[in-house]
Design a protein around this motif. Structure first.
Motif, PDB file in Angstrom:
ATOM      1  N   GLN A 139       0.846  -1.182   0.000  1.00  0.00           N
ATOM      2  CA  GLN A 139       0.000   0.000   0.000  1.00  0.00           C
ATOM      3  C   GLN A 139       0.884   1.236   0.000  1.00  0.00           C
ATOM      4  O   GLN A 139       1.587   1.508   0.976  1.00  0.00           O
ATOM      5  CB  GLN A 139      -0.929   0.015   1.207  1.00  0.00           C
ATOM      6  N   LYS A 192      -2.791   5.547  -1.610  1.00  0.00           N
ATOM      7  CA  LYS A 192      -3.303   4.613  -2.600  1.00  0.00           C
ATOM      8  C   LYS A 192      -3.964   3.416  -1.934  1.00  0.00           C
ATOM      9  O   LYS A 192      -3.794   3.174  -0.741  1.00  0.00           O
ATOM     10  CB  LYS A 192      -2.182   4.123  -3.512  1.00  0.00           C
ATOM     11  N   ASP A 193      -4.720   2.668  -2.719  1.00  0.00           N
ATOM     12  CA  ASP A 193      -5.325   1.437  -2.233  1.00  0.00           C
ATOM     13  C   ASP A 193      -4.291   0.329  -2.153  1.00  0.00           C
ATOM     14  O   ASP A 193      -3.289   0.333  -2.868  1.00  0.00           O
ATOM     15  CB  ASP A 193      -6.462   0.997  -3.156  1.00  0.00           C
ATOM     16  N   GLU A 215      -2.641  -3.035  -2.988  1.00  0.00           N
ATOM     17  CA  GLU A 215      -2.621  -3.779  -4.237  1.00  0.00           C
ATOM     18  C   GLU A 215      -1.859  -5.086  -4.103  1.00  0.00           C
ATOM     19  O   GLU A 215      -0.919  -5.210  -3.314  1.00  0.00           O
ATOM     20  CB  GLU A 215      -1.993  -2.944  -5.364  1.00  0.00           C
TER      21      GLU A 215
END
Length: 125
Positions: A39, A43-44, A46
């Motif tokens: 992460q 941001k998300d 991933e």
């Protein structure tokens, strides 16, 4: 409660390498798929890499293919993420995940699986 534990994060220069380790939990480690997520700030989370319970199948997100390698050592109940040619875009908190079910391929994980607390990787000169 099962919780894998990550280690090996830290500060590394661009172009450098780092190997993360994740100590799994429970007596079923050898039948559990394992994976790594990351992460980045803002941001998300991933998917980065996953490995099947058998170690015979591996999956990587496109941005790390050819640079990162996932491996497992069942005797040590440990999964590794070897990261080479690191760049600033790799800076993130890296999370290890151990599947709650058995015999998974390591291509997908959910919130029902067992997640570590994360380890910080910073790539900067």
């Amino acid at each position: 409660q099962v919780q894998p534990v990550e280690s090996g994060g830290g500060l590394v220069q661009p172009g450098g390498s780092l190997r993360l380790s994740c100590l799994g939990s429970g007596h079923t480690f050898s039948t559990n798929a394992m994976g790594w997520f990351r992460q980045c700030s803002g941001k998300d989370r991933e998917f980065v890499a996953g490995i099947s319970w058998s170690g015979l199948r591996k999956y990587y997100t496109d941005s790390v293919k050819g640079r990162f390698t996932i491996a497992r050592d069942n005797a040590r109940k440990t999964v590794y993420l070897q990261m080479n040619n690191l760049g600033p875009d790799d800076t993130a908190v890296y999370y290890c995940v151990q599947e709650a079910d058995d015999y998974g391929m390591g291509a997908a994980f959910t919130t029902a699986d067992y997640w570590g607390q994360g380890t910080q990787v910073t790539v900067s000169s």
